[in-house]
Design an enzyme around this catalytic site. Structure first.
Site, short mmCIF file in Angstrom:
data_model
loop_
_atom_site.label_atom_id
_atom_site.label_comp_id
_atom_site.label_asym_id
_atom_site.label_seq_id
_atom_site.Cartn_x
_atom_site.Cartn_y
_atom_site.Cartn_z
N LYS A 53 43.73 24.48 -16.39
CA LYS A 53 43.78 25.94 -16.49
C LYS A 53 43.92 26.36 -17.96
CE LYS A 53 45.46 26.44 -11.80
NZ LYS A 53 46.51 26.71 -10.82
N GLN A 97 52.73 27.59 -11.24
CA GLN A 97 52.08 26.53 -10.49
C GLN A 97 52.95 26.12 -9.28
OE1 GLN A 97 48.98 25.55 -11.06
NE2 GLN A 97 48.98 24.06 -9.41
N ASP A 120 47.14 35.09 -9.26
CA ASP A 120 46.90 34.21 -8.12
C ASP A 120 46.57 35.01 -6.86
OD1 ASP A 120 46.95 31.40 -8.41
OD2 ASP A 120 49.10 31.43 -8.82
N1 GUN Z 1 48.98 24.96 -6.25
C1 GUN Z 1 47.87 24.59 -5.57
N2 GUN Z 1 46.91 25.57 -5.64
C2 GUN Z 1 47.44 26.56 -6.40
C3 GUN Z 1 46.94 27.81 -6.84
O1 GUN Z 1 45.81 28.24 -6.54
N3 GUN Z 1 47.80 28.55 -7.60
C4 GUN Z 1 49.05 28.12 -7.93
N4 GUN Z 1 49.82 28.93 -8.67
N5 GUN Z 1 49.54 26.95 -7.52
C5 GUN Z 1 48.73 26.18 -6.78
#
Ligand code: GUN
Length: 283
Positions: A53, A97, A120
Site C-alpha cells: 500500500k 490494517q 476502507d
Molecule cells: N485486512 C485484510 N483486508 C483488508 C482491507 O481491505 N483493509 C484493511 N484495513 N485491512 C485488511
C-alpha cells in the site's frame, strides 16, 4: 474458451490515471494528498499488504504516513493516534490494517475515523449509504471487483450472482454492489445448505471464503464468470486463490488469476478512495 481478467494490467492503467489526477490536485491545492497507514504488531501477511500500500502511494504521488505500533499497544494509545490523525489536515485517508490484536476492541477504535477519511469504506455510515445506493466510500476489494467486471463489459442486470463468504470486508459490501447493479444476489456461508447447487445456478461466482482451492469445477456451470478474491498458500506453499483455477477455468467465460487478479485492484481502489476523500474535502 475462457478469458482471463488481468487485474494487474487494469490496475496499472488505473494507477496511471490516478497519478495524473493526484498531480493536478497537488498543483492546484499546493499540498500533497495524504494517507495514514497504521499497522499494529508483526503479522507477516499484514506487513506485506502494508508495504504494498505504501509502495502504491509512492507510485501515484500520494504522501504516506506510516505508523507501526507494537503488538502490545494499549487501546488508549491506539485511539490517541487515531484522534490525532482524524484532526490532521494533511491526512485525507486513514487505513488501519486488520486484523488488530485480540486485546484491542477494533470496532470502537475504527469508529474514531471520520466517515470522510474512512478510505476502507468500513464505517457504519459508509456501509449504510452503500446499502441505500447513495454516494459513499466503497470498500476497496468489492469496488475493485466491480471495475474488473466493467472492464470486460459484463452485464450484471438480471444475472444470478453467488458470493461465497459473508465477511464485512468483502462478502457483504460485494452483495450490495451487485444488487445495486441489478443482479440477483445470493450470499453463501458456512451454514449454507447445498453450496454446490447454489453455485451451479450462478452466472457470476465471487469466491471470498479464505480457503485454498475451495471452489471446484463441479460447482461451476458452463460459461460462468468466476472472480477469485482469495489469497492462500496451497499444500506446497505456493500462492493460490479460493478457486481451483486449473480445473475451473475450462468451464468459464471469464476468470481471474491469483496472483495478478483482484489483489492489485484492491490497492488501486485504495489510492482512488484516498484521492476522492481529498477532492471531497475541497483541498
Ligand atoms: N485486512 C485484510 N483486508 C483488508 C482491507 O481491505 N483493509 C484493511 N484495513 N485491512 C485488511
Amino acid at each position: 474458451m475462457y478469458k482471463i481478467i488481468d487485474g494487474k494490467a487494469l490496475a496499472y492503467n488505473m494507477r496511471a490515471d490516478i497519478k495524473t489526477q493526484v498531480e493536478k490536485f497537488t498543483k492546484d491545492n499546493g499540498r500533497h494528498i495524504g494517507l495514514a497507514v497504521v499497522l499494529v504488531g508483526e503479522d507477516p501477511a499484514s506487513q506485506i499488504y502494508v508495504r504494498n500500500k505504501i509502495k502504491a502511494c509512492e507510485e501515484v504521488g500520494i504522501k504516506s504516513y506510516s505508523y507501526r505500533l507494537d503488538g502490545a499497544v494499549t487501546q488508549g494509545e491506539l485511539e490517541e493516534l487515531l484522534y490525532e490523525l482524524a484532526q490532521n489536515n494533511n491526512v485525507d485517508g486513514i487505513l488501519v490494517q486488520l486484523p488488530l490484536p485480540d486485546h484491542i476492541d477494533s470496532e470502537s477504535a475504527l469508529r474514531i475515523i471520520p466517515d470522510y477519511k474512512d478510505v476502507d469504506g468500513f464505517s457504519e455510515n459508509n456501509i449504510g449509504k452503500l446499502c441505500q445506493g447513495k454516494e459513499s466510500i466503497v470498500a476497496c476489494t468489492p469496488n475493485g471487483v466491480m471495475k474488473m467486471l466493467e472492464s470486460c463489459k459484463i452485464d450484471l442486470c438480471g444475472k444470478k450472482a453467488v458470493i461465497v463468504g459473508r465477511s464485512n470486508i468483502v462478502g457483504k459490501p460485494m452483495a450490495l454492489l451487485l444488487l445495486n447493479a441489478d443482479a440477483t444476489v445470493t450470499v453463501c456461508h458456512s451454514k449454507t445448505r447445498n453450496l454446490k447447487q447454489e453455485c451451479l445456478g450462478a452466472d457470476v461466482i465471487i469466491a471470498a471464503v479464505g480457503r485454498a482451492k475451495f471452489v471446484t469445477a463441479d460447482m461451476v456451470k458452463d460459461g460462468a464468470v468466476v472472480i477469485d478474491v482469495g489469497m492462500n498458500r496451497d499444500e506446497n506453499g505456493k500462492l493460490c486463490g479460493d478457486v481451483d483455477f486449473d480445473s475451473v477455468k475450462e468451464k468459464c467465460s471469464y476468470i481471474t488469476p491469483v496472483p495478478g487478479g483482484v489483489g492489485p485492484m484492491t490497492i488501486t481502489m485504495l489510492m482512488y478512495n484516498t484521492y476522492l476523500s481529498a477532492i471531497r474535502s475541497k483541498g
